[in-house]
Motif scaffolding. Structure first.
Motif, PDB file in Angstrom:
ATOM      1  N   PRO A  84     -28.922 -16.323 -38.207  1.00 41.17           N
ATOM      2  CA  PRO A  84     -28.646 -16.564 -39.630  1.00 41.17           C
ATOM      3  C   PRO A  84     -27.786 -15.467 -40.245  1.00 41.17           C
ATOM      4  O   PRO A  84     -26.940 -15.743 -41.098  1.00 41.17           O
ATOM      5  CB  PRO A  84     -30.049 -16.577 -40.263  1.00 41.17           C
ATOM      6  CG  PRO A  84     -30.983 -16.863 -39.152  1.00 41.17           C
ATOM      7  CD  PRO A  84     -30.364 -16.262 -37.926  1.00 41.17           C
ATOM      8  N   ASP A  85     -27.997 -14.216 -39.835  1.00 34.39           N
ATOM      9  CA  ASP A  85     -27.228 -13.110 -40.393  1.00 34.39           C
ATOM     10  C   ASP A  85     -25.747 -13.246 -40.050  1.00 34.39           C
ATOM     11  O   ASP A  85     -24.868 -12.963 -40.882  1.00 34.39           O
ATOM     12  CB  ASP A  85     -27.760 -11.774 -39.881  1.00 34.39           C
ATOM     13  CG  ASP A  85     -29.123 -11.433 -40.458  1.00 34.39           C
ATOM     14  OD1 ASP A  85     -29.480 -12.018 -41.501  1.00 34.39           O
ATOM     15  OD2 ASP A  85     -29.825 -10.602 -39.857  1.00 34.39           O
ATOM     16  N   ILE A  86     -25.462 -13.683 -38.817  1.00 34.65           N
ATOM     17  CA  ILE A  86     -24.067 -13.882 -38.433  1.00 34.65           C
ATOM     18  C   ILE A  86     -23.459 -15.024 -39.240  1.00 34.65           C
ATOM     19  O   ILE A  86     -22.330 -14.925 -39.725  1.00 34.65           O
ATOM     20  CB  ILE A  86     -23.956 -14.158 -36.919  1.00 34.65           C
ATOM     21  CG1 ILE A  86     -24.317 -12.901 -36.127  1.00 34.65           C
ATOM     22  CG2 ILE A  86     -22.542 -14.622 -36.559  1.00 34.65           C
ATOM     23  CD1 ILE A  86     -24.375 -13.101 -34.628  1.00 34.65           C
ATOM     24  N   ALA A  87     -24.219 -16.107 -39.403  1.00 33.08           N
ATOM     25  CA  ALA A  87     -23.722 -17.236 -40.198  1.00 33.08           C
ATOM     26  C   ALA A  87     -23.381 -16.781 -41.609  1.00 33.08           C
ATOM     27  O   ALA A  87     -22.348 -17.160 -42.173  1.00 33.08           O
ATOM     28  CB  ALA A  87     -24.763 -18.355 -40.231  1.00 33.08           C
ATOM     29  N   GLY A  88     -24.228 -15.945 -42.175  1.00 36.46           N
ATOM     30  CA  GLY A  88     -24.001 -15.471 -43.536  1.00 36.46           C
ATOM     31  C   GLY A  88     -22.772 -14.588 -43.655  1.00 36.46           C
ATOM     32  O   GLY A  88     -21.978 -14.731 -44.600  1.00 36.46           O
ATOM     33  N   ILE A  89     -22.588 -13.708 -42.704  1.00 33.67           N
ATOM     34  CA  ILE A  89     -21.447 -12.788 -42.785  1.00 33.67           C
ATOM     35  C   ILE A  89     -20.135 -13.518 -42.504  1.00 33.67           C
ATOM     36  O   ILE A  89     -19.094 -13.197 -43.073  1.00 33.67           O
ATOM     37  CB  ILE A  89     -21.649 -11.578 -41.845  1.00 33.67           C
ATOM     38  CG1 ILE A  89     -20.937 -10.359 -42.411  1.00 33.67           C
ATOM     39  CG2 ILE A  89     -21.200 -11.865 -40.415  1.00 33.67           C
ATOM     40  CD1 ILE A  89     -21.448  -9.039 -41.878  1.00 33.67           C
ATOM     41  N   VAL A  90     -20.177 -14.537 -41.640  1.00 32.21           N
ATOM     42  CA  VAL A  90     -18.987 -15.353 -41.382  1.00 32.21           C
ATOM     43  C   VAL A  90     -18.608 -16.125 -42.648  1.00 32.21           C
ATOM     44  O   VAL A  90     -17.433 -16.181 -43.037  1.00 32.21           O
ATOM     45  CB  VAL A  90     -19.208 -16.306 -40.201  1.00 32.21           C
ATOM     46  CG1 VAL A  90     -18.083 -17.341 -40.116  1.00 32.21           C
ATOM     47  CG2 VAL A  90     -19.294 -15.528 -38.895  1.00 32.21           C
ATOM     48  N   ALA A  91     -19.606 -16.699 -43.314  1.00 33.99           N
ATOM     49  CA  ALA A  91     -19.336 -17.428 -44.555  1.00 33.99           C
ATOM     50  C   ALA A  91     -18.722 -16.512 -45.608  1.00 33.99           C
ATOM     51  O   ALA A  91     -17.790 -16.903 -46.321  1.00 33.99           O
ATOM     52  CB  ALA A  91     -20.626 -18.063 -45.081  1.00 33.99           C
ATOM     53  N   ALA A  92     -19.229 -15.301 -45.707  1.00 32.44           N
ATOM     54  CA  ALA A  92     -18.699 -14.359 -46.695  1.00 32.44           C
ATOM     55  C   ALA A  92     -17.244 -14.003 -46.408  1.00 32.44           C
ATOM     56  O   ALA A  92     -16.422 -13.910 -47.334  1.00 32.44           O
ATOM     57  CB  ALA A  92     -19.558 -13.093 -46.712  1.00 32.44           C
ATOM     58  N   ARG A  93     -16.923 -13.816 -45.138  1.00 27.46           N
ATOM     59  CA  ARG A  93     -15.540 -13.486 -44.782  1.00 27.46           C
ATOM     60  C   ARG A  93     -14.608 -14.673 -45.037  1.00 27.46           C
ATOM     61  O   ARG A  93     -13.510 -14.521 -45.568  1.00 27.46           O
ATOM     62  CB  ARG A  93     -15.451 -13.077 -43.310  1.00 27.46           C
ATOM     63  CG  ARG A  93     -16.000 -11.684 -43.003  1.00 27.46           C
ATOM     64  CD  ARG A  93     -15.295 -10.627 -43.823  1.00 27.46           C
ATOM     65  NE  ARG A  93     -15.570  -9.265 -43.392  1.00 27.46           N
ATOM     66  CZ  ARG A  93     -16.609  -8.527 -43.781  1.00 27.46           C
ATOM     67  NH1 ARG A  93     -17.510  -9.037 -44.608  1.00 27.46           N
ATOM     68  NH2 ARG A  93     -16.750  -7.282 -43.359  1.00 27.46           N
ATOM     69  N   LEU A  94     -15.034 -15.874 -44.664  1.00 17.82           N
ATOM     70  CA  LEU A  94     -14.162 -17.038 -44.779  1.00 17.82           C
ATOM     71  C   LEU A  94     -13.968 -17.474 -46.230  1.00 17.82           C
ATOM     72  O   LEU A  94     -12.967 -18.117 -46.555  1.00 17.82           O
ATOM     73  CB  LEU A  94     -14.713 -18.195 -43.955  1.00 17.82           C
ATOM     74  CG  LEU A  94     -14.787 -17.959 -42.437  1.00 17.82           C
ATOM     75  CD1 LEU A  94     -15.150 -19.244 -41.715  1.00 17.82           C
ATOM     76  CD2 LEU A  94     -13.485 -17.394 -41.893  1.00 17.82           C
ATOM     77  N   ALA A  95     -14.903 -17.119 -47.093  1.00 18.16           N
ATOM     78  CA  ALA A  95     -14.772 -17.483 -48.510  1.00 18.16           C
ATOM     79  C   ALA A  95     -13.557 -16.816 -49.146  1.00 18.16           C
ATOM     80  O   ALA A  95     -13.061 -17.273 -50.178  1.00 18.16           O
ATOM     81  CB  ALA A  95     -16.039 -17.089 -49.263  1.00 18.16           C
ATOM     82  N   ARG A  96     -13.046 -15.777 -48.512  1.00 19.30           N
ATOM     83  CA  ARG A  96     -11.875 -15.065 -49.045  1.00 19.30           C
ATOM     84  C   ARG A  96     -10.561 -15.712 -48.616  1.00 19.30           C
ATOM     85  O   ARG A  96      -9.492 -15.336 -49.116  1.00 19.30           O
ATOM     86  CB  ARG A  96     -11.878 -13.618 -48.541  1.00 19.30           C
ATOM     87  CG  ARG A  96     -13.164 -12.853 -48.790  1.00 19.30           C
ATOM     88  CD  ARG A  96     -13.117 -11.505 -48.064  1.00 19.30           C
ATOM     89  NE  ARG A  96     -14.363 -10.772 -48.177  1.00 19.30           N
ATOM     90  CZ  ARG A  96     -14.595  -9.620 -47.530  1.00 19.30           C
ATOM     91  NH1 ARG A  96     -13.654  -9.102 -46.757  1.00 19.30           N
ATOM     92  NH2 ARG A  96     -15.758  -9.010 -47.682  1.00 19.30           N
ATOM     93  N   LEU A  97     -10.619 -16.644 -47.664  1.00 17.87           N
ATOM     94  CA  LEU A  97      -9.408 -17.217 -47.083  1.00 17.87           C
ATOM     95  C   LEU A  97      -9.032 -18.534 -47.731  1.00 17.87           C
ATOM     96  O   LEU A  97      -9.870 -19.208 -48.341  1.00 17.87           O
ATOM     97  CB  LEU A  97      -9.607 -17.430 -45.580  1.00 17.87           C
ATOM     98  CG  LEU A  97      -9.964 -16.209 -44.735  1.00 17.87           C
ATOM     99  CD1 LEU A  97     -10.118 -16.611 -43.274  1.00 17.87           C
ATOM    100  CD2 LEU A  97      -8.907 -15.126 -44.883  1.00 17.87           C
ATOM    101  N   ASP A  98      -7.779 -18.910 -47.547  1.00 21.04           N
ATOM    102  CA  ASP A  98      -7.290 -20.214 -47.995  1.00 21.04           C
ATOM    103  C   ASP A  98      -6.550 -20.868 -46.839  1.00 21.04           C
ATOM    104  O   ASP A  98      -5.333 -21.107 -46.910  1.00 21.04           O
ATOM    105  CB  ASP A  98      -6.382 -20.057 -49.215  1.00 21.04           C
ATOM    106  CG  ASP A  98      -5.936 -21.404 -49.781  1.00 21.04           C
ATOM    107  OD1 ASP A  98      -6.636 -22.405 -49.523  1.00 21.04           O
ATOM    108  OD2 ASP A  98      -4.890 -21.444 -50.442  1.00 21.04           O
ATOM    109  N   VAL A  99      -7.279 -21.118 -45.752  1.00 22.65           N
ATOM    110  CA  VAL A  99      -6.717 -21.782 -44.571  1.00 22.65           C
ATOM    111  C   VAL A  99      -7.717 -22.824 -44.103  1.00 22.65           C
ATOM    112  O   VAL A  99      -8.899 -22.764 -44.457  1.00 22.65           O
ATOM    113  CB  VAL A  99      -6.441 -20.771 -43.419  1.00 22.65           C
ATOM    114  CG1 VAL A  99      -5.427 -19.728 -43.845  1.00 22.65           C
ATOM    115  CG2 VAL A  99      -7.734 -20.115 -42.940  1.00 22.65           C
TER     116      VAL A  99
END
Length: 249
Positions: A84-99
């Motif tokens: 779950p921690d990895i899922a959360g950190i991936v979501a946080a990083r991808l929320a900054r992208l527009d791809v």
């Protein structure tokens, strides 16, 4: 033509048939440039998953940051997450992208090994909302609440039908507004099915990164998977790998 930069965020498959290894092969064969953020190490082969060791969330984030800060990215594919921690950190990083983001909600390996516990599956929620497309198979779709559950989330998803019975395989694109677009093909009879989901989602990501409309990206990706199934080398004693290198592109 400039290579499409695709970041694959997924687990490593020691047998080379699925996970990061399948992602790299697929992206490369389709003319893209593959980058990776490895979320877990697995000891597996065509018969079973013998061990799983998640990578620390901070290291996963560091891999993502290193790729984005230097090379940049045109599309992202997400596979096995590991915790779950990895899922959360991936979501946080991808929320900054527009791809474009393609999320393959990996829960069980083709050989039958469990790759996501209930807590990790619950952590998929923000990723499905961020993703351009989520690609569950029959069992994964059921675990996510079925068509009703996905409709309630208001997300686009490809309901894969390869695990369903019948001579015809129907993958169905369901749009947030409820529109449905089926993709049909005759079943290819083979035991070499290890990594089909990884390959499909990576191939879709390449197409979206090139700017293709979603239906066209799916159609081309399905054709690549079907070609790779026909070109399978026949390795292993269980669910064998695809023939990525021999597939027609």
């Amino acid at each position: 033509m400039t290579a499409v930069r695709v970041l694959a965020i997924a687990g490593s498959d020691s047998s080379g048939g699925a996970g990061i290894q399948a992602d790299i092969k697929t992206i490369t064969m389709l003319g893209g440039y593959a980058m990776t953020a490895i979320t877990a190490l697995t000891a597996q082969n065509t018969k079973a998953v013998h061990g799983v060791e998640p990578v620390g969330p901070e290291m996963v984030a560091a891999q993502i940051d290193a790729c984005l800060d230097d090379i940049g990215v045109d599309a992202v594919k997400i596979g096995m997450l590991g915790s779950p921690d990895i899922a959360g950190i991936v979501a946080a990083r991808l929320a900054r992208l527009d791809v474009p983001v393609v999320f393959d909600p990996v829960m069980v390996a083709s050989s039958g090994g469990t790759l996501a516990d209930p807590a990790t599956i619950a952590a998929f929620e923000p990723l499905m909302r961020l993703a351009t497309l989520t690609t569950p198979n029959v069992a994964e779709l059921e675990a996510l609440g079925g068509h009703a559950g996905m409709a309630a989330r208001g997300v686009a998803y490809l309901a894969k039908g390869g695990d369903a019975a019948g001579q015809m395989i129907v993958d169905e694109l369901v749009c947030p507004d409820g529109r449905r677009l089926p993709f049909e093909g005759s079943r290819i009879v083979t035991t070499s099915t290890h990594g089909t989901g990884c390959t499909l989602s990576s191939a879709i990501a390449v197409g979206l990164g090139r700017g293709l409309p979603l239906p066209e990206a799916i159609d081309r990706a399905r054709a690549f998977v079907r070609s790779a199934l026909r070109a399978a080398p026949g390795f292993g004693k269980g669910a064998g790998p695809l023939g990525h290198a021999q597939a027609r592109t």
